[in-house]
Design a protein around this motif. Structure first.
Motif, short mmCIF file in Angstrom:
data_model
loop_
_atom_site.label_atom_id
_atom_site.label_comp_id
_atom_site.label_asym_id
_atom_site.label_seq_id
_atom_site.Cartn_x
_atom_site.Cartn_y
_atom_site.Cartn_z
N ALA A 119 0.84 -1.22 0.00
CA ALA A 119 0.00 0.00 0.00
C ALA A 119 0.87 1.26 0.00
O ALA A 119 0.50 2.27 -0.61
N ALA A 120 2.03 1.19 0.66
CA ALA A 120 2.90 2.37 0.77
C ALA A 120 3.46 2.81 -0.58
O ALA A 120 4.02 3.89 -0.71
N ARG A 121 3.28 1.95 -1.60
CA ARG A 121 3.74 2.35 -2.95
C ARG A 121 2.73 3.27 -3.63
O ARG A 121 3.01 3.85 -4.67
N PHE A 122 1.54 3.40 -3.03
CA PHE A 122 0.48 4.20 -3.67
C PHE A 122 0.18 5.44 -2.82
O PHE A 122 -0.86 5.51 -2.17
N VAL A 123 1.12 6.37 -2.80
CA VAL A 123 0.95 7.54 -1.94
C VAL A 123 0.12 8.59 -2.70
O VAL A 123 0.56 9.08 -3.74
N PRO A 124 -1.07 8.89 -2.20
CA PRO A 124 -1.87 9.91 -2.91
C PRO A 124 -1.19 11.29 -2.87
O PRO A 124 -0.39 11.56 -1.96
N GLU A 125 -1.53 12.09 -3.83
CA GLU A 125 -1.01 13.47 -3.93
C GLU A 125 -1.19 14.21 -2.59
O GLU A 125 -2.27 14.15 -2.00
N GLY A 126 -0.14 14.83 -2.12
CA GLY A 126 -0.25 15.66 -0.91
C GLY A 126 -0.12 14.89 0.39
O GLY A 126 -0.18 15.48 1.48
N ILE A 127 0.04 13.58 0.33
CA ILE A 127 0.17 12.77 1.55
C ILE A 127 1.64 12.39 1.72
O ILE A 127 2.29 11.98 0.76
N PRO A 128 2.18 12.54 2.94
CA PRO A 128 3.60 12.18 3.13
C PRO A 128 3.85 10.68 2.93
O PRO A 128 3.03 9.85 3.33
N ALA A 129 4.98 10.37 2.30
CA ALA A 129 5.34 8.96 2.07
C ALA A 129 5.66 8.28 3.40
O ALA A 129 6.12 8.92 4.35
N PRO A 246 10.77 12.49 16.59
CA PRO A 246 9.63 11.93 17.31
C PRO A 246 9.30 10.50 16.88
O PRO A 246 8.58 9.81 17.57
N TRP A 247 9.85 10.05 15.72
CA TRP A 247 9.47 8.73 15.22
C TRP A 247 10.70 7.84 15.12
O TRP A 247 11.83 8.31 15.31
N ILE A 248 10.50 6.59 14.79
CA ILE A 248 11.62 5.64 14.78
C ILE A 248 12.69 6.05 13.78
O ILE A 248 13.89 5.94 14.04
N MET A 249 12.27 6.59 12.65
CA MET A 249 13.23 7.03 11.65
C MET A 249 13.49 8.54 11.76
O MET A 249 13.95 9.16 10.80
N GLY A 250 13.21 9.12 12.90
CA GLY A 250 13.47 10.57 13.09
C GLY A 250 12.25 11.39 12.74
O GLY A 250 11.16 11.14 13.27
N GLU A 251 12.45 12.36 11.84
CA GLU A 251 11.35 13.28 11.51
C GLU A 251 10.24 12.61 10.71
O GLU A 251 9.08 13.02 10.77
N GLN A 252 10.61 11.60 9.92
CA GLN A 252 9.60 10.98 9.04
C GLN A 252 8.83 9.85 9.74
O GLN A 252 9.44 8.92 10.29
N PHE A 253 7.52 9.92 9.70
CA PHE A 253 6.67 8.84 10.19
C PHE A 253 6.66 7.75 9.12
O PHE A 253 6.36 8.02 7.95
N THR A 254 7.03 6.52 9.49
CA THR A 254 7.20 5.48 8.48
C THR A 254 6.46 4.19 8.85
O THR A 254 5.83 4.09 9.91
N LEU A 255 6.64 3.20 8.00
CA LEU A 255 6.03 1.88 8.25
C LEU A 255 6.53 1.26 9.56
O LEU A 255 5.85 0.44 10.15
N ALA A 256 7.72 1.66 10.00
CA ALA A 256 8.22 1.14 11.27
C ALA A 256 7.27 1.55 12.40
O ALA A 256 6.94 0.75 13.29
N ASP A 257 6.79 2.80 12.34
CA ASP A 257 5.85 3.28 13.37
C ASP A 257 4.49 2.59 13.23
O ASP A 257 3.82 2.30 14.22
N VAL A 258 4.10 2.32 11.98
CA VAL A 258 2.83 1.60 11.75
C VAL A 258 2.90 0.22 12.40
O VAL A 258 1.95 -0.24 13.03
#
Ligand SMILES: N[C@@H](CCC(=O)N[C@@H](CS)C(=O)NCC(=O)O)C(=O)O
Length: 334
Positions: A119-129, A246-258
């Motif tokens: 699902a993470a390969r389908f990032v809608p416009e304007g949504i952070p990866a 704030p997140w596992i990979m730093g500034e970016q919220f990622t699948l690790a946090d999911v």
């Protein structure tokens, strides 16, 4: 004459059972996107899921973060009411007999860790990866996702936090099942691919949480998996302390946090926050948990799918811990 009638009825019952067993036969399915399989569907994205299932929560959370709309099909597990995973509606979608199953344009994706990556390969416009663009960071994120993956909790509880957390879910199963009629569990006894599970639920139902401290190997499972999970949480605390969040990979919220949010949510549902998420023991994880709960996707993917039996089970565990020192000792270790 009566003997023939009884024998006839018995024969019919056995034939009916064998036919039904054949209709509900399960077999393992390959993980990931199934290019060659297209199932009936009406929406681009569809999700077969369950309110309580940890893996379902993970995929729901991922879709909520990506703001991908989907058509949901709630499938009961025995803990939420019935063995719907053993019925043809779900078996047509997943002959493996488990949830979640994500469909994209009718193609199933099996295994929740594969579903979130897909699902993470389908990032809608304007949504952070949800995946870092740097390959080295992606590899690091993948290792954190792997720590949350649920593969084989009975045989390999030490492999990941995802495999350890079901051991901490046993008390929740034990209390939720109080509200499920016994005959519903019999369906599992007849048709479940892993008979240990319905047998365990029948014992839970008959004996209750107060007998859990003396229930065969289960106290040891609970103690061992608590130690394993605490180890993974210490590691997470170290990571968040080092990189400052704030997140596992730093500034970016990622699948690790999911992957992690659902493990922390399971701890909350099992009324075990004081054991695992105490700010005095793991300040970074405790603060991280508060940040996770503040995300809109937490409401959409988890709270909005809450099930009354989860709340019931959680309250019953809390009550048993305060009124029975053996239960408290078993679930808190000290
Ligand atoms: N590794 C699979 C696990 C799937 C799984 O075991 N799902 C459970 C619910 S969390 C299930 O459907 N169990 C069926 C049952 O208990 O009868 C994934 O990540 O999707």
């Amino acid at each position: 004459m009566a003997g023939y009638v009884v024998a006839g009825i018995l024969l019919l019952a056995v034939a009916g059972f064998l036919l039904e067993k054949r209709r509900r036969r399960t077999h393992p399915v390959p993980p990931g996107y199934q290019e060659d399989l297209e199932l009936p569907h009406t929406a681009e994205w569809e999700l077969y899921h369950n309110a309580l299932s940890l893996c379902s929560m993970k995929t729901r959370f991922c879709l909520a973060e990506l703001e991908i709309p989907y058509l949901g099909h709630h499938i009961d597990l025995i803990e939420t009411g019935a063995y719907e995973t053993l019925r043809p509606k779900l078996l047509r979608v997943n002959p493996g007999g488990t949830v979640p199953v994500l469909l994209h344009n009718g193609h199933p994706i099996y295994e929740s860790h594969e579903q979130i990556r897909y699902a993470a390969r389908f990032v809608p416009e304007g949504i952070p990866a949800l995946v870092p663009s740097d390959p080295a960071e992606r590899e690091e994120m993948d290792a954190w996702v792997d720590r949350t993956t649920l593969t084989n909790p009975l045989e390999e509880p030490g492999k990941s936090a995802g495999n350890a957390v079901p051991g901490q879910t046993l008390p929740l199963f034990c209390t939720m099942i109080e509200k499920i009629p016994l005959h519903r569990i019999v369906e599992g006894l007849l048709f479940h691919f892993d008979k240990r599970r319905p047998v365990m639920f029948i014992l839970f139902k008959l004996l209750g949480i107060r007998r859990l401290p003396r229930l065969g190997p289960l106290p040891e499972v609970i103690g061992d998996t608590r130690g394993i999970l605490l180890g993974f949480l210490d590691e997470l605390d170290g990571r968040l302390g080092e990189n400052g969040g704030p997140w596992i990979m730093g500034e970016q919220f990622t699948l690790a946090d999911v992957g992690w949010v659902v493990i922390l949510e399971r701890i909350r549902q099992a009324s075990a926050e004081n054991v695992f998420l105490d700010p005095a023991d793991r300040p970074h994880v405790a603060a991280y948990w508060e940040r996770l709960k503040a995300r809109p996707s937490y409401r959409r993917a988890i709270l909005d799918h809450d099930h009354p039996l989860i709340d019931y089970g959680r309250d019953r565990i809390a009550e048993a811990k305060t009124t029975d020192p053996n239960v408290r000792m078993l679930l808190e270790g000290a």
